[in-house]
Enzyme design. Structure first.
Site, PDB file in Angstrom:
ATOM      1  N   LYS A  72       0.814  -1.216   0.000  1.00 53.81           N
ATOM      2  CA  LYS A  72       0.000   0.000   0.000  1.00 53.81           C
ATOM      3  C   LYS A  72       0.849   1.268   0.000  1.00 53.81           C
ATOM      4  CE  LYS A  72      -4.091  -2.006   2.196  1.00 53.81           C
ATOM      5  NZ  LYS A  72      -4.985  -1.973   3.369  1.00 53.81           N
ATOM      6  N   ARG A  73       2.060   1.173   0.519  1.00 59.25           N
ATOM      7  CA  ARG A  73       2.882   2.395   0.553  1.00 59.25           C
ATOM      8  C   ARG A  73       3.265   2.863  -0.854  1.00 59.25           C
ATOM      9  NH1 ARG A  73       6.416  -1.674   1.925  1.00 59.25           N
ATOM     10  NH2 ARG A  73       8.281  -1.902   0.629  1.00 59.25           N
TER      11      ARG A  73
END
Length: 483
Positions: free
Chosen positions: A251-252
Site C-alpha cells: 500500500k505504501r
C-alpha cells in the site's frame, strides 16, 4: 487438456499480484484452448467475507478474465467454494492416516511453543521432533477413545523431493529440512497444504501457475500428490512484483486493489497489457498488445525468473496508448457516465450531436492519460461559455489585444466557409495586418475560446466549435477586455 485455476482467498480485494497471477493462468488456458477455473479458498472464516468475494469477482470481470468453471458458472467439479469441500479434505486426511502416510499428533500448542523456544534459546532451529509418530498403537487407541484433541501430521519420507518448474527449472529440497507438517488442525480445519492439493486433484488441474512465494510450499504439495496417488501438475512460479524502490509491492506504493485503478481512470485493456509484461516477455520488443495478441503470444517459457517492477509512469503510458486505440463509439460509452456525474451530459450527444461528440473525443483524447481527465478536457466545449482562468486572461487577453481580437471577429464573420484551414488563414492574416506575432494572437484566441492557455490544436478546436460559437466567444472575450 490444459486446466488451470485461480484460487484467491477472500480476505482482501483483488490486488495487483493476484490479478497478474489470474491473468497468466487465463492467458495460458486461452492459448491452449483449455479451461480456466475460479475457486474461492474461503476457509479462513474469521477474515473471509461475501464483500471480499464480490470484490474479487468484480475485479476479474473488469479485467475481462472470464472463468469457465466456478462461482456463478458452475461446472462438473462443484462446489467451487473451498469451505463447502471440507468433508472431502477431512476424508483425505484420515485416508492418509489409515495408509500410514500421516499420524495423529496430540501435542498441545503450549507444548510445541515451549519446545521451540528451548531449541532457539540454545541457538538452533527446531522442527517437529515426531513425538507422536512414536506412540504405540495402543496409546493412540486410548487417546482416541478419550477424544483427546489432536491434529493430523503428514509423515515426510526420507530423501529428496524434486520437481521441474516451468520457470526455474529443476528444484530439489532435502526432506530432512521439512518437518512433519500439519494437514488437519485439532479443530478439524484442513490446512492450506491439504485443501489446495485435494481440490487441485479433484478438479483435474494440469498446471499450477502461482507466485514465487509458494516455492517453499511446493515440496510439501508434491509429497501429498504422491501420497494421494496423483500425478503432480506442472508448476510455474512467477516472479514477485516489486515497487519502484525494489521492495515488495504494498500500500505504501499507492493503490494495490485492481478496482481502485478502475476508479482512478485506467481502462482494463491497458491494465491487462501492463500486467502481462510484469514478469513475462513475448521474446521481442513489442509492448502494445490487444487481448487476442496476448493470447497468441503467451507461453510459460516467456516468464522471467527475476522480480518485476511496478512502474506507475509506465502504466500511465499504456493507459494513454489504449485510450488512443479505443473505437470512438466505445470510448463515448465510457465517457458518458463521467459526464453525467459532472452534470455536463445532454441527450443530444448520443443522437443529433453524436458525430460532433465523437469528433470532440477524438480531438481531446491525445491529451488524456486517465479517463477522468476527459471531463475537464471537454468541459469548455459543452458549456455555453468557458470558465476563464484568471492567470491565462492576465497573460494573453490584455487590453492591447482588444483591437486585434475585434478584427479577427469581423474577419471570421465574413467567411463563407469555416473549417480549420480557413480559421488558420483568418488568424494569421489578422495577426499580420495588426502587426502582432501570429503566436500572440493564437494564444489570445485560445483563451478567448476555452478560457485556458493550454488546449488541443487551436484551428481544429475552432472548426469543432463552429463559426457561430467561435464568434460568440470572441465577442464575450471583448467584453471581458473592456471591463
Amino acid at each position: 487438456m490444459v486446466r488451470v485455476r485461480f484460487a484467491p482467498s477472500p480476505t482482501g480485494y483483488l490486488h495487483i499480484g493476484g490479478a497478474r497471477t489470474a491473468l497468466f493462468n487465463w492467458l495460458y488456458a486461452r492459448r491452449h484452448g483449455g479451461t480456466f477455473v475460479l475457486r474461492i479458498e474461503d476457509t479462513d472464516t474469521e477474515r473471509s467475507s461475501v464483500e471480499m468475494v464480490e470484490g474479487i469477482v468484480d475485479g476479474l470481470r473488469w479485467l475481462g478474465l472470464n472463468w469457465d468453471e466456478g462461482p456463478d458458472v458452475g461446472g462438473p467439479h462443484a462446489p467451487y467454494f473451498q469451505s463447502q469441500r471440507l468433508d472431502n479434505h477431512r476424508g483425505r486426511a484420515e485416508r492418509l492416516v489409515a495408509e500410514g502416510r500421516a499420524y495423529y499428533c496430540y501435542c498441545t500448542t503450549e507444548s510445541l511453543q515451549s519446545r521451540r523456544a528451548a531449541a532457539e534459546a540454545l541457538g538452533g532451529g527446531w522442527v517437529y521432533d515426531r513425538t507422536c509418530c512414536a506412540l504405540a498403537p495402543e496409546e493412540v487407541a486410548t487417546r482416541e477413545a478419550a477424544a483427546v484433541p489432536r491434529a493430523i501430521r503428514f509423515r515426510v519420507p526420507p530423501g529428496q523431493t524434486v520437481f521441474d518448474d516451468a520457470v526455474h527449472g529443476s528444484i530439489a529440497f532435502d526432506n530432512a529440512n521439512l518437518e512433519d507438517f500439519v494437514i488437519l488442525r485439532s479443530d478439524g480445519q484442513p490446512t492450506y497444504h491439504l485443501s489446495v492439493v485435494a481440490d487441485d486433484i479433484d478438479m483435474a488441474i494440469t498446471h499450477v501457475v502461482r507466485g514465487d512465494d509458494h516455492i517453499s510450499n511446493t515440496p510439501k504439495h508434491v509429497l501429498l500428490y504422491q501420497a494421494l496417488g496423483a500425478e503432480p501438475p506442472t508448476f510455474a512460479h512467477v516472479p514477485l512484483i516489486l515497487g519502484p524502490d525494489r521492495k515488495r509491492l504494498s500500500k505504501r506504493h499507492g493503490a494495490t486493489s485492481v478496482m481502485e485503478y478502475h476508479r482512478l481512470g485506467y481502462v482494463p485493456e491497458a491494465m491487462v497489457n501492463f500486467l502481462s509484461l510484469l514478469g513475462w516477455s513475448p521474446g521481442d520488443n513489442r509492448e502494445l498488445f490487444t487481448r487476442d495478441e496476448l493470447v497468441d503470444a503467451f507461453a510459460l517459457e516467456g516468464i522471467s525468473g527475476g522480480n518485476a517492477v511496478f512502474n506507475p509512469d509506465k502504466l500511465d503510458w499504456f493507459n494513454q496508448q489504449h485510450i488512443l486505440r479505443l473505437p470512438l463509439e466505445g470510448l463515448a460509452s465510457r465517457v458518458e457516465p463521467l459526464l453525467r456525474d459532472a452534470g455536463l451530459w445532454r441527450d443530444g450527444l448520443s443522437t443529433s450531436e453524436k458525430r460532433w461528440f465523437l469528433a470532440l473525443l477524438d480531438l481531446t483524447r491525445p491529451r488524456v492519460k486517465r479517463m477522468g481527465q476527459f471531463v475537464e478536457e471537454v468541459r469548455p466545449f459543452l458549456q455555453e461559455q468557458p470558465d476563464y482562468d484568471p492567470a491565462a486572461v492576465a497573460r494573453h487577453l490584455t487590453a492591447s489585444m482588444s483591437a486585434t481580437v475585434e478584427a479577427l471577429t469581423r474577419g471570421i464573420e465574413g467567411l463563407h466557409s469555416f473549417d480549420k484551414a480557413t480559421a488558420e488563414t483568418a488568424v494569421r492574416q489578422t495577426a499580420e495586418a495588426s502587426g502582432v506575432k501570429a503566436a500572440t494572437l493564437i494564444h489570445a484566441t485560445r483563451v478567448a475560446l476555452i478560457g485556458r492557455s493550454v488546449s488541443p490544436g487551436l484551428f481544429e478546436m475552432m472548426e469543432l466549435l463552429g463559426r457561430d460559437r467561435t464568434v460568440a466567444r470572441l465577442r464575450a472575450a471583448q467584453n471581458l477586455l473592456s471591463q
